[in-house]
Design a protein around this motif. Structure first.
Motif, PDB file in Angstrom:
ATOM      1  N   GLY A  80     -34.938   3.369 -62.327  1.00 17.58           N
ATOM      2  CA  GLY A  80     -34.185   3.037 -63.536  1.00 17.58           C
ATOM      3  C   GLY A  80     -34.210   1.541 -63.803  1.00 17.58           C
ATOM      4  O   GLY A  80     -34.844   0.774 -63.073  1.00 17.58           O
ATOM      5  N   ARG A  81     -33.484   1.120 -64.815  1.00 19.40           N
ATOM      6  CA  ARG A  81     -33.490  -0.289 -65.226  1.00 19.40           C
ATOM      7  C   ARG A  81     -32.973  -1.164 -64.074  1.00 19.40           C
ATOM      8  O   ARG A  81     -31.962  -0.865 -63.454  1.00 19.40           O
ATOM      9  CB  ARG A  81     -32.632  -0.485 -66.481  1.00 19.40           C
ATOM     10  N   GLY A  82     -33.721  -2.220 -63.793  1.00 16.21           N
ATOM     11  CA  GLY A  82     -33.338  -3.138 -62.724  1.00 16.21           C
ATOM     12  C   GLY A  82     -33.836  -2.720 -61.346  1.00 16.21           C
ATOM     13  O   GLY A  82     -33.722  -3.485 -60.390  1.00 16.21           O
ATOM     14  N   ASP A  83     -34.390  -1.530 -61.233  1.00 20.59           N
ATOM     15  CA  ASP A  83     -34.983  -1.108 -59.955  1.00 20.59           C
ATOM     16  C   ASP A  83     -36.353  -1.775 -59.781  1.00 20.59           C
ATOM     17  O   ASP A  83     -36.932  -2.310 -60.734  1.00 20.59           O
ATOM     18  CB  ASP A  83     -35.194   0.418 -59.936  1.00 20.59           C
ATOM     19  N   GLU A  84     -36.851  -1.671 -58.538  1.00 25.03           N
ATOM     20  CA  GLU A  84     -38.177  -2.230 -58.257  1.00 25.03           C
ATOM     21  C   GLU A  84     -39.121  -1.163 -57.721  1.00 25.03           C
ATOM     22  O   GLU A  84     -38.696  -0.257 -56.986  1.00 25.03           O
ATOM     23  CB  GLU A  84     -38.077  -3.324 -57.182  1.00 25.03           C
ATOM     24  N   THR A 139     -35.000  -1.008 -54.255  1.00 20.41           N
ATOM     25  CA  THR A 139     -36.407  -0.605 -54.108  1.00 20.41           C
ATOM     26  C   THR A 139     -36.463   0.902 -54.312  1.00 20.41           C
ATOM     27  O   THR A 139     -35.994   1.670 -53.475  1.00 20.41           O
ATOM     28  CB  THR A 139     -36.961  -0.972 -52.715  1.00 20.41           C
ATOM     29  N   ALA A 140     -37.047   1.309 -55.447  1.00 20.11           N
ATOM     30  CA  ALA A 140     -36.948   2.723 -55.834  1.00 20.11           C
ATOM     31  C   ALA A 140     -38.179   3.530 -55.451  1.00 20.11           C
ATOM     32  O   ALA A 140     -38.109   4.762 -55.384  1.00 20.11           O
ATOM     33  CB  ALA A 140     -36.723   2.827 -57.339  1.00 20.11           C
ATOM     34  N   LEU A 141     -39.327   2.844 -55.223  1.00 19.97           N
ATOM     35  CA  LEU A 141     -40.569   3.612 -55.065  1.00 19.97           C
ATOM     36  C   LEU A 141     -41.650   2.732 -54.443  1.00 19.97           C
ATOM     37  O   LEU A 141     -41.711   1.525 -54.703  1.00 19.97           O
ATOM     38  CB  LEU A 141     -41.041   4.069 -56.467  1.00 19.97           C
ATOM     39  N   HIS A 169     -40.778   5.859 -46.304  1.00 23.33           N
ATOM     40  CA  HIS A 169     -39.958   7.051 -46.049  1.00 23.33           C
ATOM     41  C   HIS A 169     -38.868   6.767 -45.011  1.00 23.33           C
ATOM     42  O   HIS A 169     -37.752   7.288 -45.115  1.00 23.33           O
ATOM     43  CB  HIS A 169     -40.857   8.214 -45.612  1.00 23.33           C
ATOM     44  N   GLY A 170     -39.191   5.907 -44.046  1.00 23.69           N
ATOM     45  CA  GLY A 170     -38.195   5.534 -43.038  1.00 23.69           C
ATOM     46  C   GLY A 170     -36.982   4.841 -43.647  1.00 23.69           C
ATOM     47  O   GLY A 170     -35.885   4.853 -43.076  1.00 23.69           O
ATOM     48  N   GLU A 171     -37.191   4.230 -44.813  1.00 25.27           N
ATOM     49  CA  GLU A 171     -36.088   3.549 -45.521  1.00 25.27           C
ATOM     50  C   GLU A 171     -35.529   4.425 -46.642  1.00 25.27           C
ATOM     51  O   GLU A 171     -34.802   3.937 -47.516  1.00 25.27           O
ATOM     52  CB  GLU A 171     -36.593   2.223 -46.119  1.00 25.27           C
ATOM     53  N   GLY A 172     -35.970   5.676 -46.692  1.00 25.06           N
ATOM     54  CA  GLY A 172     -35.479   6.581 -47.747  1.00 25.06           C
ATOM     55  C   GLY A 172     -36.085   6.315 -49.109  1.00 25.06           C
ATOM     56  O   GLY A 172     -35.519   6.696 -50.142  1.00 25.06           O
TER      57      GLY A 172
END
Ligand SMILES: Cc1ncc(COP(=O)(O)O)c(C=O)c1O
Length: 354
Positions: A80-84, A139-141, A169-172
Motif C-alpha cells: 500500500g501507500r508508503g510501503d516498500e 517492507t511489503a514485498l 520469508h524468515g521476516e514474514g
C-alpha cells in the motif's frame, strides 16, 4: 524467416513479443466458448486460470492484459501507500514500466544492486529489510525477475532464488516473481515451472512473448491473493468481458509451445557465438542461458550499428553502447545465420574496432 520490405528480407530480432499466433491458436480463438469474465462466467478464461495455477503450483490464476499489468496488480495486491518493495535495480518493473507501481500505488521501490545475471545478494536483501519500528516504511514485498531480461535472459535456479527468498520469508515478507519468461527459465533449467514458483507467493508469466499468443499474461498465487489482484485489475480498467478469445490462445500455448522454447535458446546461443567473432562486438556466448542476447559495441555508438543493420534487414533494439537480440518462434537457425552475415556486413561498415 520474417517478412520482406522493399525487397529487403526482414529478420526481426527486437523481441519475442513480435511472435504471431500459431494456426492452432487462430482456430481455437475462432471456436472459443465465451461468457462475461467480469461475472466469472467465461469458461475458457476459467479453464486457462485453472491450468495456469496448476502449472505454477498455486491455488488460483488471473488473466491480465499484459506482463506490466500483471506486475502492477501484484504490487497493488501486496503493498500500500508508503510501503516498500525490495527489487533489483535492473528489474523490468524499475526500468521499463513507467514507474507505475510508485505512480499508481504510492509504493516506494527500494532498488538494490543486482549482479550480471539479475540476482540480488543475500546481504543486500538483508540490509534492505526495514526494522519494524514505527517510523520506517513497511517492507511489503521482495521482487525477483526470472528469467532476468537485462541479465542476458539468465535463468535463476530454485537454489539461487531461495538464498534471498528464504531471508524475506524468515521476516514474514512475501515474494513475487516477475516470470514474464518463467517457462524459458524452466526449460533452460530442465525443471517444472512450479519448482521455480515454489519459492514465491505470487508469480506472473506472459503468454504473449515466446509462447506466441497475441495478448495476455497470467498472475498466480493463493486464492486470497488472487482475490485482491482481481480487485486491482478491475480498478485499473482491466476487467475484460468475453476474454475467452484471448484465453483460448493461451490454452493452446501452454499445451504446445513450452517445450519448443529450447529451440529459441539454441538459436540465441548460435547467434551469440557468431557475434562474439565480430570485431568491435563483445559478448560471451557462455553467458547466454535462454533467448536474449545483449552485446556491447566498441567504437561507434550501438544505435549507429543497429541502424546499419536495419537498413540491411536485421532489426534489434539498442541504446547507449548495447544492442539486444531476442530469438523467438518464427526465427530458425538459417535466419540466425543470415542475420549474422548481415550484421557482419553492417559491422564492417560502421564499427571501428577497439
Ligand atoms: C521481465 C519482464 N517483465 C515484464 C514485462 C512486461 O510485459 P508486457 O510487455 O506484456 O507488459 C516484460 C516485457 O518485455 C519483461 O521482459
Amino acid at each position: 524467416m520474417q517478412s520482406s520490405k522493399n525487397n529487403v528480407r526482414i529478420i526481426d530480432l527486437r523481441s519475442d513479443t513480435l511472435t504471431q499466433p500459431t494456426p492452432e491458436m487462430r482456430r481455437a480463438i475462432a471456436e472459443a466458448e465465451l461468457g462475461d469474465d467480469v461475472y466469472g462466467e467465461d469458461p475458457t478464461v476459467n479453464r486457462l486460470e485453472e491450468v495456469s495455477a496448476r502449472l505454477t503450483g498455486k491455488e488460483a490464476g488471473l488473466l491480465v492484459v499484459s506482463g506490466s499489468m500483471g506486475n502492477l496488480v501484484s504490487a497493488l495486491a501486496w503493498a500500500g501507500r508508503g510501503d516498500e518493495i525490495i527489487v533489483g535495480a535492473d528489474a523490468h518493473v524499475i526500468t521499463n514500466e513507467m514507474g507505475s507501481v510508485a505512480a499508481l500505488g504510492g509504493v516506494e521501490m527500494r532498488a538494490v544492486p543486482n549482479d550480471r545475471r539479475g540476482m540480488l545478494s543475500p546481504e543486500a536483501v538483508r540490509n534492505a529489510i526495514r526494522p519494524k519500528a514505527g517510523y520506517f516504511p513497511r517492507t511489503a514485498l521482495l521482487w525477483i525477475e526470472n528469467t532476468h531480461n537485462r541479465g542476458n535472459g539468465a535463468a535463476l535456479s530454485v537454489d539461487e532464488m531461495w538464498r534471498v527468498t528464504d531471508i524475506a520469508h524468515g521476516e514474514g515478507i512475501p515474494v513475487h516473481i516477475d516470470g514474464a519468461r518463467l517457462f524459458n527459465a524452466a526449460v533452460a533449467l530442465g525443471v517444472p515451472a512450479s519448482d521455480l514458483s515454489s519459492v514465491a507467493d505470487s508469480v506472473t508469466f506472459c503468454l504473449s512473448k515466446g509462447l506466441a499468443c497475441p495478448v495476455g499474461s497470467m498472475v498466480c498465487g493463493s486464492r486470497e491473493f488472487i482475490g485482491r489482484a482481481r480487485r486491482a485489475r478491475k480498478m485499473l480498467g482491466g476487467g475484460m468481458r468475453q476474454a475467452g478469445i484471448i484465453a483460448a490462445a493461451g490454452l493452446v500455448a501452454l499445451d504446445t509451445m513450452i517445450d519448443r522454447l529450447a529451440e529459441d535458446h539454441d538459436n540465441a546461443k548460435r547467434l551469440a557465438v557468431g557475434l562474439s567473432r565480430m570485431p568491435g562486438i563483445a559478448v560471451d556466448p557462455a553467458h547466454i542461458e535462454t533467448n536474449i542476447v545483449y552485446v556491447t559495441v566498441g567504437g561507434k555508438p550501438a544505435p549507429e550499428l543497429a541502424a546499419a543493420m536495419r537498413a540491411r534487414g536485421v532489426l534489434a533494439n539498442s541504446m547507449g553502447n548495447w544492442i539486444r537480440f531476442v530469438t523467438h518462434y518464427g526465427i530458425n537457425a538459417e535466419d540466425v545465420d543470415e542475420a549474422l552475415d548481415v550484421i557482419g556486413d553492417a559491422t564492417r561498415a560502421t564499427v571501428s574496432a577497439g
